[in-house]
Enzyme design. Sequence first.
Site, PDB file in Angstrom:
ATOM      1  N   HIS A 238      37.021  31.144  34.852  1.00  0.00           N
ATOM      2  CA  HIS A 238      37.626  32.279  35.548  1.00  0.00           C
ATOM      3  C   HIS A 238      36.565  33.082  36.300  1.00  0.00           C
ATOM      4  CE1 HIS A 238      40.027  36.275  35.214  1.00  0.00           C
ATOM      5  NE2 HIS A 238      40.413  35.591  36.278  1.00  0.00           N
TER       6      HIS A 238
ATOM      7  N   HIS B 145      37.101  39.979  43.369  1.00  0.00           N
ATOM      8  CA  HIS B 145      38.427  40.093  42.756  1.00  0.00           C
ATOM      9  C   HIS B 145      39.104  41.401  43.120  1.00  0.00           C
ATOM     10  CE1 HIS B 145      41.285  41.312  39.577  1.00  0.00           C
ATOM     11  NE2 HIS B 145      41.664  40.049  39.663  1.00  0.00           N
TER      12      HIS B 145
END
Length: 762
Positions: A43, A85
């Site tokens: 991730h 992100h």
Amino acid sequence: MRHSLYCVLAVCLTTLLSPLAWSFPGESDPGAAVDTLQQIVAHRGASSDRPENTLSALQRAIVLKATAVEIDVRTSKDGTLFLLHDAKLDRTTDGTGVATELTMSQLKQLDAGSAFNKAYAGERIPTLGEALQLCRGKINVLLDLKEQGTAYAEAVAKTVREQGDPRQTIVGVRSLEQAQLFRKLLPQAQQLGFIPDPESIDAFAQAGVEYIRLWPRWLDDESLVPAIKRQGVKLHLNGSTGKPDEIIPLLKHNPASLLVDDVATLQATLKQLKASQKVSAKLNNLIEKTAGSPLVPGISGVDENTFLNRDYQMLALPQELQGQPRYLFDGGSGQRVELQFKKPTVVFAALEYNNTGAWSFPQGRSPRDHGWRKLDNAAYRGTSNGTVKDKPHFASIYFCEFQAGQKLSGLPPWWLCLAIMDANAASQVPGFQAGTSGPINVPSTYSYEAEATRARPLQVPEFQNNRQWAQWQESQRQAFQEQLVYPYPGKLTIKPVGAALDRGMFHQQEFAVYHDGHRIFRFFRLAPPTKPGKKLPTIVCFMGHGKVSQILSEPNSYQHACAAQFAEQGYLVYAMENVGMEPGSDRHHELDHLLRLDGYSWYGLLFAHQQILLQHVFADPQVNPAKVGATGVSTGGLLALSAAAFEPRIAATSVQGIFGSMRVSFIRDRQRHCHCGAIPGLLPKFDLPEMALLVTPRPLHISNAVSDGFSPAEAKRCLKLITPLYQQVGGKTPKFSAPPGHHEFAFQEALMFFTNTIGKPE
């Protein structure tokens, strides 16, 4: 590593199996699911080891042999695709503000490493092209597309074709239109459907995506995974820590793809599960079913762990027992272990290791009275009770033979399972004598624990209408006030402490509450910037055991800085300190003992402080009094529930990591929880299911993580009891979630609940 893996395996099995129900070994073996896992996705790169979405995180994922990296793609002001992100720069870099408002040259000036660790100072935000070049030929790339539109899609596809490899690319698509567009732009790439809701499964499958992601909170609906697999689509699930407590429940669904932050821990978990699978197979061949305390397969040997809830190891045991299969369970819960055998089996155990009585059969009976025979005197030694008067201390080893259909039960709270073997293998152990042992049924003594934990009906009278129900609620609130809330005499005052702290997205002001000039406790007000006179939806966060910083500023704690996270979402937030845990050393047990002679407890202080805080909250002119929520985990969860139960103005409540009967949590499972939870006067009127009924008909959310010591199974059992009454008085069925993880605050679940109840800040 071995100890932590065993411990969380036990906690996980606690939640997967009802502690009072028989379980059939091998019926849900996570080790078998390891073989079906095709893709391990790092991730944002290996984000537990390196700064997320950086080249070092991607390189680390490659070194760890993940099969894919997930990266987040945005567009700079001058049209360059880059990795980040968050929409804002504040969390992961030394910059501030909206990232897409800067050029790539400006973004490259920022430090993207120091916020993670000073050792990575100077790490830069990479372009998508740089990331793809690093990964090409080494690892698959999962693109999380943070923007929409044809121009953006074309730019991403062009970069993949020129600097990456479409065949190693997985495009995360959030709409059917996006899926169709990328099928044209990158026909060789696979697609993962980030579906907006479970109802979209069929449509995304028909659009041709190869994978579909389900959020863990959706997995309670047992129809969804079969629906995906019927369509011939692969299942993708998200984890985080990679630890067994999180991974085992996910593997139960046989995912093809699994995403985590910590790749190394996931790989260790998978390796451990495969090893346990081999031991499980041997035990499954002998044991028909198990019940009672959670059990985890293991082996005997020097340095192996002895119990699941203690960091004790084996130091010495006979060579013939080393490497033999066994079960581990919580020390102190051995009396609840039950095994039923399907073929002749011999169990070897260490008994009577000390003279406290905890390792002995009740009423002074010897192991022989119960059918056990001594294998060897003073043959086992472990780190628990390992020395007496500075000399090595040993326990005797006993064995007992069981025939098919017979059951092992009724052992002491503390005993150590050393080996479970078939009769032929046992015959090779020196000292074993076949036909000399076997279980003897000895009449049991009266069990105060069994009586105390006996299931009871709800302590709720029958009622004919909502008026009678409201009258009962009010009488309960008055009784709680009189019985459980510590009565502070004299005058209370509240004063701010110092200046407000600017934390970027909100200001944090500390307050202290004084009784006749002496400080009692603190609370904190976290206020986002807003227009003068505007009233905000407000969330009151109560802390669990630990330090108040865990809800204010420690995202990696089990409370995950929940107060700060809500403030960053635009809520006005109040956070209460638990007296006795702050400041300085933890002395809440001392306070608990001091107050019990007067019929109160440490919780009685917290209940009083809670009421003081709530009066202040509802007097705050910036608070929207119709939109106040309460939440917390563990002790904080109990405080959130009691706050809503006894303050009717609270509009919505998220109770995390504690819901269930206190008879189960703090009597039957007392080895797992702090003794302060045995609150005098709470039972029988104010057990948590009864307390939840005082919240009706207002919205209620219950969250017990899959591997929480407060099990989802117990929470569901209690919710089943109260739901008909909740509905009868006009309330909606309480929301329930069992997110992955263990004893921790589930922020996303709580945020969704509050968004749907008290609303999202504008």
